[in-house]
Design an enzyme around this catalytic site. Structure first.
Site, short mmCIF file in Angstrom:
data_model
loop_
_atom_site.label_atom_id
_atom_site.label_comp_id
_atom_site.label_asym_id
_atom_site.label_seq_id
_atom_site.Cartn_x
_atom_site.Cartn_y
_atom_site.Cartn_z
N GLU A 181 106.23 -33.28 97.85
CA GLU A 181 107.14 -33.37 99.00
C GLU A 181 106.27 -33.85 100.16
O GLU A 181 105.41 -33.12 100.64
CB GLU A 181 107.78 -32.01 99.27
N GLU A 217 104.72 -41.84 110.64
CA GLU A 217 105.06 -40.45 110.94
C GLU A 217 104.09 -39.91 111.99
O GLU A 217 102.88 -39.97 111.80
CB GLU A 217 104.96 -39.62 109.66
N GLY A 268 102.81 -31.98 101.76
CA GLY A 268 101.84 -32.37 102.77
C GLY A 268 101.95 -33.85 103.05
O GLY A 268 103.02 -34.45 102.86
N SER A 269 100.85 -34.44 103.48
CA SER A 269 100.90 -35.83 103.91
C SER A 269 101.01 -36.78 102.71
O SER A 269 100.59 -36.46 101.60
CB SER A 269 99.65 -36.16 104.71
N THR A 270 101.57 -37.96 102.98
CA THR A 270 101.72 -38.95 101.92
C THR A 270 100.36 -39.39 101.40
O THR A 270 100.18 -39.58 100.19
CB THR A 270 102.54 -40.15 102.45
N GLY A 313 99.14 -36.75 99.06
CA GLY A 313 100.03 -36.78 97.89
C GLY A 313 99.65 -37.89 96.93
O GLY A 313 99.60 -37.70 95.70
N CYS A 363 108.55 -32.40 108.28
CA CYS A 363 108.56 -33.63 107.49
C CYS A 363 109.93 -34.32 107.57
O CYS A 363 110.02 -35.53 107.45
CB CYS A 363 108.16 -33.36 106.05
N LYS A 382 97.25 -22.46 97.45
CA LYS A 382 96.24 -22.87 98.43
C LYS A 382 96.96 -23.16 99.74
O LYS A 382 97.58 -24.20 99.90
CB LYS A 382 95.53 -24.13 97.92
P1 ADP Z 1 98.04 -32.85 107.24
O1 ADP Z 1 97.47 -34.23 107.26
O2 ADP Z 1 99.36 -32.77 107.87
O3 ADP Z 1 97.08 -31.78 107.66
P2 ADP Z 1 97.49 -32.62 104.49
O4 ADP Z 1 98.25 -33.37 103.49
O5 ADP Z 1 96.10 -33.07 104.83
O6 ADP Z 1 98.40 -32.55 105.75
O7 ADP Z 1 97.39 -31.09 104.12
C1 ADP Z 1 98.34 -30.41 103.34
C2 ADP Z 1 97.62 -29.47 102.40
O8 ADP Z 1 96.86 -30.25 101.48
C3 ADP Z 1 96.62 -28.55 103.07
O9 ADP Z 1 96.68 -27.29 102.41
C4 ADP Z 1 95.29 -29.24 102.82
O10 ADP Z 1 94.17 -28.36 102.82
C5 ADP Z 1 95.51 -29.79 101.43
N1 ADP Z 1 94.67 -30.93 101.04
C6 ADP Z 1 94.06 -31.84 101.83
N2 ADP Z 1 93.39 -32.74 101.08
C7 ADP Z 1 93.60 -32.41 99.78
C8 ADP Z 1 93.22 -32.98 98.51
N3 ADP Z 1 92.48 -34.08 98.44
N4 ADP Z 1 93.65 -32.38 97.38
C9 ADP Z 1 94.42 -31.28 97.44
N5 ADP Z 1 94.81 -30.71 98.58
C10 ADP Z 1 94.43 -31.26 99.74
#
Ligand code: ADP
Length: 491
Positions: free
Chosen positions: A269, A400, A247-249, A252, A303, A195
């Site tokens: 990560e 961050e 992606g973001s904490t 995560g 990151c 994804k």
């Molecule tokens: P940012 O805040 O930097 O955009 P995210 O952590 O939101 O980073 O996004 C990283 C990835 O996680 C993207 O592919 C986003 O679509 C996906 N994403 C966002 N929310 C969820 C979730 N609840 N479960 C799984 N994937 C998600």
């Protein structure tokens, strides 16, 4: 050339010559709309929904992308499950052939991938050309090499693939983050549902087509596009054995909660707030370049960005003066211009987040410095920014920002540097500049970070593991360590 020089491998030189951004754009073919990549072909989404992906440097739409709902995710996971039986039994040396072929094809199409990555994500073309795409190929080559050597990697053990890997990646290094996950997953005999991030799906979809041309069996690699809910459906799907997320904490943590109690394997990560420590004996000009690269590379959408500069008090004024002068020379603007140093912010939402935190920094009383550069009229851009007079408790020292913003603090002794460097909930990376080898080792022992760079920054190699501690996540990608999250029977 000396006749005795061994012949270089036959890799077509990549021609990056183009006169204008318009000409560069003509180098890539972008369809009006893209379906989901399931079972070796592009499929219309059951959701019947599409969203736009735009060029963040111009705000112009590039294409419409299918938005996968639960039914679409289910189709993709079932395709990956079906393909899993024969892929896991395919001998390692055969799996390696596919991966080597994919790596070569990425090299051959480096220009197309680099331009597409820059158009869709906003990063400077010199970075996608010289960093992202060559590294993507390198990760595929590297893991291709492991595919038939797993018994040697884990002597006396019986490594087995986990099954179906659901991989969710961010928008800052789209293809590179994909390669860190897809290459080890396929090498170890797992199948994949990927994804990509909603603002940067194009290169993952172009890669999907490449896998078909490389003859990768249908269903081994699938792509579901969409935003957070699509990612959440993938993570929650019972047919997924392994979840890998970058992606973001905040997301995560949500993922960790959502799969708690299930048998799914997980690696995360996440974010960082890396300290970049400069001692008074450091080679100053190199350190300036290292600090600039550490925070302004990829607009600070990194990151492991060195977003907290800790500079020794005795050289602080001199160092910050030099840094300001260097900032004046950074070229901010059109990402497709080969001279651009700082490109476009990936999205309007990200630009808003950066602006908000920078406003907080000003309100908290830190001193802001931005060079006199002009920003383009259209698109999402932010000036390279320094904050001086930052204290440990400021939000710009703790949170961050994920943008081109550096928070500068000072220290007197190595012990104080460590105390300040480690005063963070994160623990992904750190940098140290000093000419004393013993001090580098002393610092590396004490810095709470998965990676410590000494007298350099942002250096990557497929053989080297990468990953964090604390709120930066767990699990390692890269190197032999990067095989572990995709195997059972190896511990
Ligand atoms: P940012 O805040 O930097 O955009 P995210 O952590 O939101 O980073 O996004 C990283 C990835 O996680 C993207 O592919 C986003 O679509 C996906 N994403 C966002 N929310 C969820 C979730 N609840 N479960 C799984 N994937 C998600």
């Amino acid at each position: 050339m000396n006749e005795k020089t061994p012949a270089k491998p036959e890799i077509a030189p990549v021609d990056f010559e183009y006169a204008s951004s318009r000409e560069a754009t003509d180098l890539v073919e972008i369809d009006d709309s893209y379906g989901l990549w399931i079972n070796g072909a592009s499929r219309s989404p059951a959701s019947k929904r599409y969203f736009s992906t735009i060029n963040p440097a111009t705000e112009e739409p590039l294409a419409r992308i299918a938005e996968a709902n639960e039914r679409d995710v289910d189709r993709a996971v079932k395709a990956a499950r079906k393909a899993s039986d024969s892929w896991r039994r395919t001998p390692g040396k055969e799996r390696a052939k596919y991966l080597f072929r994919i790596a070569r094809m990425i090299q051959e199409r480096a220009r197309e991938f680099a331009v597409l990555e820059t158009l869709d994500g906003g990063k400077p073309i010199k970075e996608s050309r010289d960093f992202d795409i060559p590294l993507v190929a390198a990760y595929f080559f590297y893991y291709a090499g492991w595919a038939d050597k797993l018994e040697y990697a884990f002597p006396g053990l019986k490594p087995e693939p986990l099954g179906v890997a659901g991989q969710v990646i961010p928008w800052n290094f789209p293809l590179l983050m994909m390669s860190w996950k897809v290459a080890p997953a396929l090498a170890t005999g797992n199948t994949v549902v990927l994804k990509p991030a909603e603002t940067t799906s194009l290169t993952a979809l172009a890669f999907a087509r490449l896998t078909a041309e490389a003859g990768l069996p249908s269903g081994v690699f699938n792509v579901v596009t969409g935003a957070g809910p699509t990612g959440a459906s993938l993570v929650a799907h019972p047919g997924v054995d392994k979840v890998a997320f970058t992606g973001s904490t905040a997301v995560g943590k949500a993922i960790q909660r959502s799969i708690a109690g299930s048998p799914k394997h997980l690696t995360l990560e996440l974010g960082g707030k890396a300290p970049h420590v400069v001692f008074d004996d450091a080679p100053i000009d190199q350190a300036i370049e290292g600090v600039v690269n550490g925070i302004f590379f990829n607009q600070g959408h990194v990151c492991c960005a060195g977003s907290r500069l800790l500079v020794q008090e005795s050289i602080a004024d001199h160092f910050v003066d030099k840094l300001k002068r260097r900032l004046e020379t950074l070229r901010v603007g059109d990402p497709l211009d080969k001279n651009t140093d700082v490109g476009a912010i990936n999205s309007e939402a990200q630009l808003d987040k950066i602006t908000e935190l920078v406003d907080v920094g000003i309100e908290e009383g830190a001193g802001i410095y931005q060079p006199a550069c002009e920003l383009p009229d259209r698109g999402y851009f932010f000036k390279p920014t320094l904050f001086t007079g930052v204290s440990q408790s400021h939000r710009i020292a703790q949170e961050e920002i994920f943008g081109p913003v550096l928070s500068i603090m000072t220290f007197r002794t190595p012990a104080e540097a460590i105390e300040k460097a480690n005063n963070t909930p994160y623990g992904l990376s750190a940098g140290v500049w000093t000419t004393k080898g013993s001090r580098i080792l002393w610092m590396a022992d004490r810095l709470k970070a998965g990676v410590v760079w000494a007298n350099t920054y942002n250096k990557f190699d497929p053989a080297s593991p990468f990953g964090g501690y604390q709120e930066s996540g767990f699990g390692r990608e890269g190197g032999k360590h990067g095989l572990l999250p995709y195997l059972s029977g190896v511990r």
